[in-house]
Design an enzyme around this catalytic site. Structure first.
Site, short mmCIF file in Angstrom:
data_model
loop_
_atom_site.label_atom_id
_atom_site.label_comp_id
_atom_site.label_asym_id
_atom_site.label_seq_id
_atom_site.Cartn_x
_atom_site.Cartn_y
_atom_site.Cartn_z
N ASP A 140 53.94 28.60 41.45
CA ASP A 140 52.71 29.16 40.90
C ASP A 140 52.71 30.67 41.08
OD1 ASP A 140 49.63 28.55 40.16
OD2 ASP A 140 49.72 30.15 41.66
N TYR A 153 49.79 39.04 40.18
CA TYR A 153 50.55 39.04 41.44
C TYR A 153 51.68 40.07 41.40
CZ TYR A 153 48.46 34.39 42.33
OH TYR A 153 47.62 33.34 42.52
N LYS A 161 49.39 32.87 35.13
CA LYS A 161 47.99 33.10 34.74
C LYS A 161 47.87 34.41 33.98
CE LYS A 161 47.04 31.11 39.25
NZ LYS A 161 48.30 31.51 39.89
N HIS A 221 43.00 33.17 34.62
CA HIS A 221 42.99 33.38 36.06
C HIS A 221 41.59 33.40 36.65
CE1 HIS A 221 45.48 35.47 39.46
NE2 HIS A 221 44.67 34.57 39.93
#
Length: 272
Positions: A40, A45, A70, A103
């Site tokens: 994930d 990120y 996401k 997200h």
């Protein structure tokens, strides 16, 4: 587990939040080596490229890896979403994404600062995501951090039902009303931060239950989420911890599950 569109997904995924792009390739390779087949990540990120390299550098077939990412939360328009999906595929150097999520219903800069839930913007996200499914770029689509009203907006106005809602679930936080609502619609709950960011691993009560089952506090907390029916996303860059979190081969009895669900709630009431 099987999602509402028939796509199969491992119930334990490795989360990659806060693992930087340079290190995450090695982490993904190591995780694949100890048995993980699901990862994930997210645009926000900043490590999608490294995750993709980790998958490419493994000896496992792409079809045996389940990859979730996401959309950037700042994107709330149709054209921007289409571009974000293509950009993600380029960063991964992959032909498809297994699961793509919105997200957050709100851009990060607005979270806890405004009541605007961006209903129209989320529907624009969803329209482009549905097209990506039809084009074979994405196998399943879902949401993250969505409240009931946000989920209802997608369900009532989209043509594809969300496959998952990824939310925070752990012994200290069990949003049962939201979880039951999603489950009633066939939307799978994914539990992020199943270890409560590590802050409960030394909790005396949790350690007491862990000792009862002869497991670590982390394994107890993961088993708790798994028995709630969640897909869980523990994060680690340590091989020994990865192995520990992947192998949950015990069951918490029903009485203890009820006590754990109410454990922190009871402690908070006592404190008051």
């Amino acid at each position: 587990m099987t999602l509402n569109n028939g796509v199969e997904i491992p119930q334990i995924q490795l989360g990659t939040w806060l693992i930087n792009n340079d290190d995450v390739r090695k982490v993904v390779c190591q995780a694949i080596g100890v048995g993980y087949r699901s990862f994930d990540t997210a645009k926000d990120y900043g490590n999608e490229k490294g995750v993709g390299k980790g998958i490419w550098n493994s000896d496992i077939e792409r079809s045996d890896i389940f990859l979730t990412t996401k959309l950037p939360t700042a994107v709330k328009d149709y054209e921007g979403t289409k571009e974000a999906i293509d950009d993600a595929l380029d960063r991964f150097s992959l032909e498809y994404i297994d699961l793509l999520l919105i997200h957050s219903p709100q851009p990060w800069i607005e979270v806890n600062r405004t009541d605007d839930r961006h209903f129209e913007g989320n529907l624009e996200n969803w329209r482009a995501m549905e097209e990506a499914v039809k084009a074979g770029k994405v196998r399943a689509i879902g949401v993250s951090n969505f409240l009931q009203e946000d989920v209802a907006n997608i369900v009532d106005n989209g043509t594809i039902k969300p496959a998952v809602n990824q939310i925070e679930v752990h012994i200290d936080k069990v949003p049962m009303d939201l979880m039951n609502y999603c489950k009633s619609l066939g939307i799978q709950i994914e539990a992020y931060s199943p270890l409560a960011h590590g802050r409960l691993l030394k909790d005396p009560k949790i350690n007491e239950y862990a000792n009862k089952y002869n497991v670590s506090p982390a394994q107890l907390m993961l088993a708790f989420d798994l028995q709630l029916g969640c897909i869980v996303l523990p994060k680690s860059d340590n091989i020994a911890e990865m192995k520990e979190k992947l192998h949950i081969d015990f069951r918490i009895n029903d009485e203890d599950m009820e006590k754990l669900i109410k454990l922190k709630e009871r402690d908070q009431n006592v404190a008051v």
